[in-house]
Motif scaffolding. Structure first.
Motif, PDB file in Angstrom:
ATOM      1  N   ARG A 180       0.830  -1.195   0.000  1.00 53.72           N
ATOM      2  CA  ARG A 180       0.000   0.000   0.000  1.00 53.72           C
ATOM      3  C   ARG A 180       0.867   1.249   0.000  1.00 53.72           C
ATOM      4  N   LEU A 181       0.351   2.304  -0.614  1.00 55.40           N
ATOM      5  CA  LEU A 181       1.078   3.564  -0.715  1.00 55.40           C
ATOM      6  C   LEU A 181       0.917   4.357   0.574  1.00 55.40           C
ATOM      7  N   VAL A 182       2.035   4.813   1.123  1.00 55.09           N
ATOM      8  CA  VAL A 182       2.050   5.610   2.346  1.00 55.09           C
ATOM      9  C   VAL A 182       2.699   6.944   2.027  1.00 55.09           C
ATOM     10  N   SER A 183       2.069   8.034   2.415  1.00 52.90           N
ATOM     11  CA  SER A 183       2.584   9.364   2.104  1.00 52.90           C
ATOM     12  C   SER A 183       3.855   9.661   2.893  1.00 52.90           C
ATOM     13  N   LYS A 184       4.607  10.626   2.405  1.00 54.68           N
ATOM     14  CA  LYS A 184       5.837  11.038   3.073  1.00 54.68           C
ATOM     15  C   LYS A 184       5.534  11.612   4.453  1.00 54.68           C
ATOM     16  N   LYS A 185       4.410  12.316   4.556  1.00 49.32           N
ATOM     17  CA  LYS A 185       4.015  12.891   5.838  1.00 49.32           C
ATOM     18  C   LYS A 185       3.758  11.793   6.863  1.00 49.32           C
ATOM     19  N   MET A 186       3.129  10.691   6.437  1.00 51.88           N
ATOM     20  CA  MET A 186       2.845   9.599   7.357  1.00 51.88           C
ATOM     21  C   MET A 186       4.123   8.926   7.819  1.00 51.88           C
ATOM     22  N   ARG A 187       5.061   8.729   6.906  1.00 60.30           N
ATOM     23  CA  ARG A 187       6.330   8.097   7.289  1.00 60.30           C
ATOM     24  C   ARG A 187       7.080   8.945   8.306  1.00 60.30           C
ATOM     25  N   GLN A 188       7.063  10.256   8.119  1.00 62.57           N
ATOM     26  CA  GLN A 188       7.735  11.133   9.079  1.00 62.57           C
ATOM     27  C   GLN A 188       7.015  11.123  10.427  1.00 62.57           C
ATOM     28  N   SER A 189       5.686  11.043  10.397  1.00 63.88           N
ATOM     29  CA  SER A 189       4.930  11.013  11.657  1.00 63.88           C
ATOM     30  C   SER A 189       5.187   9.730  12.421  1.00 63.88           C
ATOM     31  N   TYR A 190       5.331   8.617  11.710  1.00 63.21           N
ATOM     32  CA  TYR A 190       5.626   7.343  12.363  1.00 63.21           C
ATOM     33  C   TYR A 190       6.977   7.398  13.069  1.00 63.21           C
ATOM     34  N   LYS A 191       7.945   8.068  12.446  1.00 60.89           N
ATOM     35  CA  LYS A 191       9.273   8.151  13.061  1.00 60.89           C
ATOM     36  C   LYS A 191       9.241   8.996  14.325  1.00 60.89           C
ATOM     37  N   LYS A 192       8.458  10.087  14.284  1.00 61.85           N
ATOM     38  CA  LYS A 192       8.395  10.972  15.445  1.00 61.85           C
ATOM     39  C   LYS A 192       7.577  10.368  16.575  1.00 61.85           C
ATOM     40  N   ASN A 193       6.448   9.751  16.242  1.00 61.22           N
ATOM     41  CA  ASN A 193       5.555   9.209  17.259  1.00 61.22           C
ATOM     42  C   ASN A 193       4.933   7.917  16.735  1.00 61.22           C
ATOM     43  N   PRO A 194       5.586   6.770  16.939  1.00 60.47           N
ATOM     44  CA  PRO A 194       5.056   5.503  16.402  1.00 60.47           C
ATOM     45  C   PRO A 194       3.681   5.147  16.964  1.00 60.47           C
ATOM     46  N   ASN A 195       3.361   5.603  18.177  1.00 57.25           N
ATOM     47  CA  ASN A 195       2.082   5.262  18.801  1.00 57.25           C
ATOM     48  C   ASN A 195       1.026   6.350  18.626  1.00 57.25           C
ATOM     49  N   GLY A 196       1.292   7.328  17.777  1.00 57.60           N
ATOM     50  CA  GLY A 196       0.354   8.425  17.592  1.00 57.60           C
ATOM     51  C   GLY A 196      -0.697   8.134  16.532  1.00 57.60           C
ATOM     52  N   ASP A 197      -1.256   9.215  15.983  1.00 64.21           N
ATOM     53  CA  ASP A 197      -2.320   9.111  14.983  1.00 64.21           C
ATOM     54  C   ASP A 197      -1.772   9.382  13.589  1.00 64.21           C
ATOM     55  N   ALA A 198      -0.613   8.807  13.288  1.00 65.45           N
ATOM     56  CA  ALA A 198      -0.013   9.033  11.975  1.00 65.45           C
ATOM     57  C   ALA A 198      -0.852   8.446  10.855  1.00 65.45           C
ATOM     58  N   ASP A 199      -1.623   7.404  11.149  1.00 62.52           N
ATOM     59  CA  ASP A 199      -2.433   6.764  10.119  1.00 62.52           C
ATOM     60  C   ASP A 199      -3.800   7.428   9.951  1.00 62.52           C
ATOM     61  N   ALA A 200      -4.003   8.588  10.595  1.00 62.12           N
ATOM     62  CA  ALA A 200      -5.297   9.257  10.486  1.00 62.12           C
ATOM     63  C   ALA A 200      -5.568   9.721   9.062  1.00 62.12           C
ATOM     64  N   ASP A 201      -4.519  10.003   8.289  1.00 63.35           N
ATOM     65  CA  ASP A 201      -4.711  10.448   6.917  1.00 63.35           C
ATOM     66  C   ASP A 201      -5.315   9.357   6.045  1.00 63.35           C
ATOM     67  N   GLU A 202      -5.138   8.099   6.425  1.00 66.34           N
ATOM     68  CA  GLU A 202      -5.678   7.002   5.637  1.00 66.34           C
ATOM     69  C   GLU A 202      -7.104   6.630   6.041  1.00 66.34           C
ATOM     70  N   TYR A 203      -7.590   7.205   7.115  1.00 64.36           N
ATOM     71  CA  TYR A 203      -8.914   6.811   7.588  1.00 64.36           C
ATOM     72  C   TYR A 203     -10.032   7.102   6.594  1.00 64.36           C
ATOM     73  N   PRO A 204     -10.046   8.232   5.866  1.00 64.84           N
ATOM     74  CA  PRO A 204     -11.137   8.441   4.901  1.00 64.84           C
ATOM     75  C   PRO A 204     -11.275   7.309   3.893  1.00 64.84           C
ATOM     76  N   GLY A 205     -10.159   6.704   3.474  1.00 64.55           N
ATOM     77  CA  GLY A 205     -10.235   5.576   2.550  1.00 64.55           C
ATOM     78  C   GLY A 205     -10.885   4.362   3.179  1.00 64.55           C
ATOM     79  N   TYR A 206     -10.523   4.069   4.425  1.00 61.04           N
ATOM     80  CA  TYR A 206     -11.138   2.932   5.111  1.00 61.04           C
ATOM     81  C   TYR A 206     -12.603   3.210   5.427  1.00 61.04           C
ATOM     82  N   ALA A 207     -12.908   4.454   5.820  1.00 60.62           N
ATOM     83  CA  ALA A 207     -14.296   4.809   6.117  1.00 60.62           C
ATOM     84  C   ALA A 207     -15.170   4.674   4.877  1.00 60.62           C
TER      85      ALA A 207
END
Length: 713
Positions: free
Chosen positions: A158-185
């Motif tokens: 699956r394609l992951v944005s650059k912003k999400m990858r950077q958010s995962y590095k800063k806070n692995p337990n945060g809401d970095a995957d929130a950008d993908e939620y509209p697709g799942y919803a």
């Protein structure tokens, strides 16, 4: 006369002065236009504009939406569809961060019931938009579903944005995957609400049809909605299409007649420039197959066998019916916006946004509903039986019959009425052996009737048919009924050739129908969740505990007695499957070769049995079954397959080792998730090399021209 040196110097000085004057005049004009630029033609410096605008965090905090508490924001955002949710997240960075905490509430509103069996409010404190669903019990489980949806199906690339990858590095337990939620919803809304907006109109939505939602199967091939680019044109949530199985009739849409043992994405911008909202796989046991795709703009594509006109393209050059190896738009429906498609064995159908029904293909059993048994190579509207005045919401095409449901919940049926598949009493086909007889009441002595009974079969032909029937365990009475049904006239006044309402279902409001090969199924109003079956009871496919057929709809009491509410269902060839409101899968009918996912030891299951998925946390939202295989779609986007279609000459069944403990049970399609955003597949272009013919070699034009010039020189 040559000019002197002094004259040349003087001309250079004059030219330099003129150049300086032009530059000064041009600079003055530019400064004047910038100072007095009109609003219709502004010339603004983007860098200065961004600097001047108050885009600070402090300014964002003063916005009305950002100033709301998280719980209040959750209640507001709960009613927004996934498409609008994604638009709000793009409006402000601060709001995007806040909505990360609102995902759980938004998901609960689509998976939880309003109240429990005792009438108490749901535990999460949220009002559910889908009455009756119990796919989630609380906020904690909703969070687990969110996390599971990202990894279900294995590595899907699956394609992951650059912003999400950077958010995962800063806070692995945060809401970095929130950008993908509209697709799942978006995927969840189609699976639970049946909601999908038409791309060409914001006011039109597709009906909550229960047939062919994410997958569709024929005895030979499978279609599955999967993938998508995530852009504004298509969007994620299963906007593409993958096809696999037997491909000898071009029904896979890959441009070849080769078999595919694993899902392969269709090319031609499907899922990236063209969003698919429904798939329909047609075909039967007569070795023909075709496929239909419905786009978000209401257009219909078809491909596969065209022998009986089931593709809807009509004759091509030379008055031929050529197979289509790639998806092709049906031009006869280009002025209609369709909201539902259905594919039978030899015919097809579609429902428009206005509730009109169109059918095309072979009609020798009256399955087209046009009052005759002629083939119709182009789509024609069904107007008989009062259906023209009804608003149809969805339809299903079976082997030789068709079923539709109106917005008022009434069910209409037409086609071959053998085995009780019409769910009502019907007038059998009439035969006219007196071909050419003049009807005295006809206009000017017009000849009535165009064909007589077919000539009787020879002894050798009958023996071959009986032998084939014995190999397939077909009863003698069923065989004779089928042979008798083939001797039909093209003009027939019987009510099998036009739509007629099923009177026994008038006390219920039907919301979905599904037509199988020899039996039909229908469900009552979703609040009650009742399931009615009728038709052939071979192998216990009706679920009533026996193998007897039913001419009229009968409720499946196994679900009624155990308070099981049905959310989705599918009927195949002597097999049936259903999903309840809690995400459990039930199957019954012919169970050999693991086609029902109930193991390898059982042959006939006459009462619905729960399918062991091998995962206690798995919840299903869609099922589709055919002849030797079935597909199960999970709430997390994963896909399971029961049984399998043999490709490249192999036998039907799962390709698993004999020592595998899960043989005969649902097997996960590894590397596939319906809603994940993936890269668009590219077609490999093979560069053709020049070939030699005898002593001459075909060369490029430039090379041949060069050789020709040298020979002349």
């Amino acid at each position: 006369m040559a000019k002197t040196k002094e004259e040349r110097e003087q001309r250079k000085l004059e030219a330099k002065e003129r150049s300086e004057k032009r530059k000064a005049l041009k600079s003055a004009k530019q400064s004047s236009s910038t100072a007095t630029s009109s609003p219709s033609n502004p010339k603004l410096d983007t860098t200065a504009l961004v600097t001047a605008l108050p885009l600070s965090t402090a300014h964002n905090a003063t916005l009305p939406l950002s100033s709301l508490p998280t719980d209040a924001l959750s209640k507001i955002m709960r009613y927004l569809p996934a498409r609008e949710w994604g638009a709000v997240t793009l409006s402000c960075t601060n709001i995007n961060r806040m909505l990360g905490a609102c995902r759980v509430s938004h998901l609960c509103s689509r998976l939880m019931r309003r109240e429990d069996g005792e009438g108490k409010a749901s535990g999460c404190g949220n009002a559910c938009l889908v009455g009756g669903l119990e796919l989630c019990t609380g906020r904690k489980e909703a969070m687990e579903i969110l996390q599971r949806s990202l990894t279900a199906g294995g590595e899907t690339n699956r394609l992951v944005s650059k912003k999400m990858r950077q958010s995962y590095k800063k806070n692995p337990n945060g809401d970095a995957d929130a950008d993908e939620y509209p697709g799942y919803a978006r995927f969840v809304e189609e699976a639970t609400l049946g909601y999908s907006a038409m791309q060409c109109s914001r006011n039109a939505i597709f009906p909550t049809h229960l047939q062919g939602r994410f997958a569709s199967c024929s005895p030979e091939h499978t279609l599955l909605r999967i993938g998508g680019g995530g852009n504004t044109t298509s969007g994620p949530g299963g906007s593409g299409t993958a096809a696999w199985g037997v491909g000898k009739r071009g029904q896979l849409g890959h441009g070849t007649r080769e078999d595919e043992s694993e899902p392969k994405l269709l090319l031609g911008k499907i899922g990236w420039g063209v969003r698919i909202v429904q798939v329909a796989a047609g075909g039967g046991l007569v070795r023909v197959a075709h496929s239909l795709l419905l786009t978000s703009t209401g257009r219909v594509l078809s491909f596969g066998t065209a022998q009986y006109g089931q593709l809807g393209h009509g004759y091509d050059a030379g008055k031929q019916l050529s197979d289509c190896l790639r998806p092709r738009y049906i031009d006869a429906l280009k002025n209609e916006k369709c909201v539902c498609v259905a594919a039978g064995e030899l015919h097809s159908g579609a429902v428009t946004v206005d509730g009109d029904v169109y059918t095309w293909g072979e009609g020798f059993c009256g399955q087209l509903g046009h009052g005759d048994r002629r083939p119709h190579l182009l789509p024609e509207q069904v107007t008989l039986g009062g259906l023209e005045d009804e608003c149809v919401s969805n339809m299903s095409c079976g082997c030789r019959h068709t079923l539709v449901v109106t917005e008022d919940g009434e069910v209409y049926s037409w086609g071959l009425g053998r085995f009780g598949v019409l769910g009502r009493s019907y007038e059998d086909f009439t035969y006219n052996n007196d071909i050419g007889m003049v009807n005295p009441e006809g206009d000017d002595g017009q000849v009535q009737g165009v064909a007589a009974r077919a000539p009787p079969l020879r002894a050798d032909q009958m023996n071959a048919i009986v032998q084939a029937a014995n190999e397939d365990n077909v009863a003698v009475n069923e065989l004779m009924a089928s042979l008798d049904a083939l001797n039909l006239t093209l003009d027939d006044p019987s009510d099998q050739c036009f739509p007629k309402v099923i009177d026994s279902l008038k006390g219920f409001r039907a919301v979905g129908v599904c037509a199988g090969h020899r039996h039909r199924r229908a469900t009552s109003y979703l609040y009650h969740g009742g399931l009615f079956t009728f038709g052939s009871g071979a192998s216990g496919a009706l679920g009533h505990g026996d193998t007897q057929g039913q001419e009229f709809p009968v409720k499946v009491m196994e679900f009624e007695n155990n308070n099981i509410r049905i959310h989705q269902m599918s009927a195949g060839v002597d097999i049936s499957m259903a999903v309840d409101t809690k995400g459990n899968v039930y199957a019954w009918g012919k169970a050999s070769d693991g086609r029902l996912g109930l193991g390898m030891g059982r042959r006939e299951v006459k009462i619905p049995s729960k399918v062991d998925m091998g995962d206690a946390n798995f919840k299903a939202v869609d099922v589709e079954c055919s002849y030797v295989h079935a597909m199960i779609v999970g709430l997390d986007g994963s896909v399971y397959q029961c049984g399998g279609v043999g490709t490249d000459g192999k036998d039907d069944g799962q390709e698993l080792d004999d020592e595998d403990e899960r043989k005969g049970f649902p097997a996960l399609l590894d590397g596939f998730n319906i809603w994940h955003r993936i890269a668009e597949p590219k077609e490999k272009v093979v560069k053709k090399e020049w070939s030699k013919y005898g002593k001459y070699e075909l060369k490029g034009r430039s090379k041949m021209m060069q050789e020709g010039v040298r020979s002349i020189a």
